[in-house]
Design a protein around this motif. Structure first.
Motif, PDB file in Angstrom:
ATOM      1  N   ARG A  83      -0.375   6.242   1.134  1.00 31.92           N
ATOM      2  CA  ARG A  83      -0.190   5.623  -0.035  1.00 31.92           C
ATOM      3  C   ARG A  83       0.186   4.332   0.177  1.00 31.92           C
ATOM      4  NH1 ARG A  83      -0.062   9.464  -4.322  1.00 31.92           N
ATOM      5  NH2 ARG A  83       0.239  11.756  -3.427  1.00 31.92           N
ATOM      6  N   LEU A  84      -0.326   3.395  -0.097  1.00 31.05           N
ATOM      7  CA  LEU A  84       0.064   1.900  -0.055  1.00 31.05           C
ATOM      8  C   LEU A  84       0.562   1.383  -1.248  1.00 31.05           C
ATOM      9  CD1 LEU A  84      -3.598   0.655   1.686  1.00 31.05           C
ATOM     10  CD2 LEU A  84      -1.188   1.149   2.598  1.00 31.05           C
ATOM     11  N   ALA A  85       1.649   0.607  -1.171  1.00 30.80           N
ATOM     12  CA  ALA A  85       2.180  -0.149  -2.057  1.00 30.80           C
ATOM     13  C   ALA A  85       1.047  -1.510  -2.522  1.00 30.80           C
ATOM     14  CB  ALA A  85       3.557  -0.812  -1.695  1.00 30.80           C
ATOM     15  N   ALA A  89      -1.845  -3.074  -0.160  1.00 29.28           N
ATOM     16  CA  ALA A  89      -3.223  -2.877  -0.384  1.00 29.28           C
ATOM     17  C   ALA A  89      -3.854  -4.318  -0.410  1.00 29.28           C
ATOM     18  CB  ALA A  89      -3.451  -2.036  -1.635  1.00 29.28           C
ATOM     19  N   THR A  90      -2.978  -5.338  -0.741  1.00 31.48           N
ATOM     20  CA  THR A  90      -3.609  -6.733  -1.057  1.00 31.48           C
ATOM     21  C   THR A  90      -3.660  -7.351   0.457  1.00 31.48           C
ATOM     22  OG1 THR A  90      -2.260  -7.041  -3.160  1.00 31.48           O
ATOM     23  CG2 THR A  90      -3.225  -8.706  -1.765  1.00 31.48           C
ATOM     24  N   ARG A 115     -18.094  -0.702   3.454  1.00 30.27           N
ATOM     25  CA  ARG A 115     -17.851   0.337   2.793  1.00 30.27           C
ATOM     26  C   ARG A 115     -16.405   0.899   2.318  1.00 30.27           C
ATOM     27  NH1 ARG A 115     -22.642   1.710   6.014  1.00 30.27           N
ATOM     28  NH2 ARG A 115     -21.384   2.793   7.303  1.00 30.27           N
ATOM     29  N   ALA A 116     -15.603   0.982   3.616  1.00 26.45           N
ATOM     30  CA  ALA A 116     -14.299   1.290   3.687  1.00 26.45           C
ATOM     31  C   ALA A 116     -13.413   0.328   2.784  1.00 26.45           C
ATOM     32  CB  ALA A 116     -13.422   1.246   5.133  1.00 26.45           C
ATOM     33  N   THR A 117     -14.121  -1.042   2.597  1.00 27.60           N
ATOM     34  CA  THR A 117     -13.250  -1.839   1.688  1.00 27.60           C
ATOM     35  C   THR A 117     -13.461  -1.598   0.295  1.00 27.60           C
ATOM     36  OG1 THR A 117     -13.519  -3.519   3.447  1.00 27.60           O
ATOM     37  CG2 THR A 117     -13.302  -4.472   1.129  1.00 27.60           C
ATOM     38  N   ALA A 118     -14.687  -1.279  -0.181  1.00 29.97           N
ATOM     39  CA  ALA A 118     -15.154  -0.785  -1.517  1.00 29.97           C
ATOM     40  C   ALA A 118     -14.286   0.564  -1.773  1.00 29.97           C
ATOM     41  CB  ALA A 118     -16.603  -0.445  -1.409  1.00 29.97           C
ATOM     42  N   LYS A 119     -14.047   1.367  -0.991  1.00 27.04           N
ATOM     43  CA  LYS A 119     -13.352   2.465  -1.500  1.00 27.04           C
ATOM     44  C   LYS A 119     -11.893   2.184  -1.614  1.00 27.04           C
ATOM     45  CE  LYS A 119     -16.222   5.735   1.405  1.00 27.04           C
ATOM     46  NZ  LYS A 119     -16.477   6.609   2.598  1.00 27.04           N
ATOM     47  N   ALA A 122     -11.492   0.685  -4.899  1.00 21.72           N
ATOM     48  CA  ALA A 122     -11.370   1.514  -5.941  1.00 21.72           C
ATOM     49  C   ALA A 122     -10.145   2.198  -6.070  1.00 21.72           C
ATOM     50  CB  ALA A 122     -12.512   2.477  -5.615  1.00 21.72           C
ATOM     51  N   ALA A 123      -9.565   2.500  -4.928  1.00 18.51           N
ATOM     52  CA  ALA A 123      -8.067   3.055  -5.212  1.00 18.51           C
ATOM     53  C   ALA A 123      -6.779   2.219  -5.305  1.00 18.51           C
ATOM     54  CB  ALA A 123      -7.986   3.827  -3.838  1.00 18.51           C
ATOM     55  N   ALA A 124      -7.285   0.963  -4.980  1.00 21.38           N
ATOM     56  CA  ALA A 124      -6.225   0.311  -5.225  1.00 21.38           C
ATOM     57  C   ALA A 124      -5.968  -0.417  -6.634  1.00 21.38           C
ATOM     58  CB  ALA A 124      -6.136  -1.030  -4.313  1.00 21.38           C
TER      59      ALA A 124
END
Length: 324
Positions: A83-85, A89-90, A115-119, A122-124
């Motif tokens: 879980r990122l604050a 995440a930024t 691909r990892a950045t895109a995911k 989406a989560a951030a």
């Protein structure tokens, strides 16, 4: 040949999974499984405790070894979903985008990172929008690092234009890279085709670099132990004494030395050892009024003579007997 930085990162990620499934694994068994030496494995294990699930330092990997077995004391603490604050995440998104633009990054690695950045975007959620307004530009050393890293991975020769402060000149040469390492600065160890010898190149002194089509084929060499530093003068090397003024105090930071005594004028009397004392003549010329070679006498006289000749070339009077 030493592993490059990307290969080491891949290995360390795999190492985490491997150790989680094998509590108390033997160092020798793990090193053999990953095809590395025990010293290389211990080096990886020294880094892993600085990794964890938070940029703020929480839940770091508590991994240590007694030299025979490896123990991971908190595998369950870091197993929970990440879980990122918003600020974390930024920072991660900005870093990922920056790394994806590095020259020399293998296309497969670049696509995996995107691909990892895109995911992550989406989560951030909203944090992703904030990160899109930020960017990072790498200085030239980052590009040099990427080219060297790629050359090691693809086993290709490099052409470099390199600045040598000892000779105060740029030289062009082809080299077969062996490894990248950091001792204060980042260096490339390589077999130099100009001198036909092993040489070390500081990346921030590489003025230009180009990846060549020729295969890299350095001779089989034993990697130097750098635990005591990059330059390790021998006790049998000749002793040289240099006196510098306040403007030459940097010499004590740049050259390994036996002692550095304070002088009344704010300068230093530096005693050092070198296998090639004559190489310090250019140092004396570079220092000018800020320093002189005190001993040995023949080197001091040689430096004074070189200074007189240099000034004569500029039409200056050769009145330099009192300095080097």
């Amino acid at each position: 040949m030493a592993a490059n930085a990307i290969d080491q990162t891949r290995r360390m990620l795999s190492l985490v999974t491997y150790l989680r499934e094998r509590p108390g694994a033997h160092v020798a068994d793990v090193a053999r499984a990953f095809g590395i030496t025990e010293d290389e494995l211990i080096s990886d294990l020294d880094v892993l405790p600085m990794c964890g699930t938070s940029f703020r330092g929480g839940d770091l990997l508590d991994i240590d070894t007694d030299g025979d077995r490896i123990w991971w004391h908190n595998p369950d603490d870091v197993a929970a979903p990440l879980r990122l604050a918003a600020d974390e995440a930024t920072a991660l998104l900005v870093a990922a985008r920056a790394v994806s633009t590095l020259p020399g990054l293998r296309e497969g690695d670049r696509q995996a990172l995107l691909r990892a950045t895109a995911k992550l975007e989406a989560a951030a959620g909203e944090a992703a929008g904030a990160s899109s307004r930020l960017s990072v530009t790498f200085e030239s050393e980052g590009g040099v690092f990427a080219e060297v890293d790629r050359a090691i991975s693809e086993r290709r020769r490099l052409w470099v234009k390199y600045y040598s402060p000892a000779r105060d000149e740029l030289t062009e040469r082809e080299v077969d890279p062996i490894r990248l390492f950091a001792v204060g600065h980042t260096y490339m160890e390589a077999w130099c085709r100009l001198s036909e010898a092993r040489r070390t190149f500081r990346l921030d002194r590489v003025a230009e670099i180009r990846l060549l089509d020729e295969a890299s084929a350095p001779p089989e060499l034993e990697l130097r132990d750098l635990s005591e530093g990059l330059v390790q003068p021998s006790a049998e090397d000749p002793e040289v004494v240099v006196e510098v003024g306040p403007g030459g105090r940097w010499v004590a930071e740049y050259y390994p030395h036996d002692s550095a005594e304070e002088l009344p004028d704010g300068g230093l009397r530096i005693t050092l050892r070198t296998p090639d004392p004559a190489s310090l003549r250019r140092l004396a010329l570079r220092l000018g009024q800020d320093g002189r070679i005190v001993s040995p006498d023949d080197l001091a006289e040689s430096a004074r003579r070189a200074a007189r000749e240099a000034l004569a070339g500029y039409g200056e009077p050769p009145a330099l007997d009192h300095q080097s």
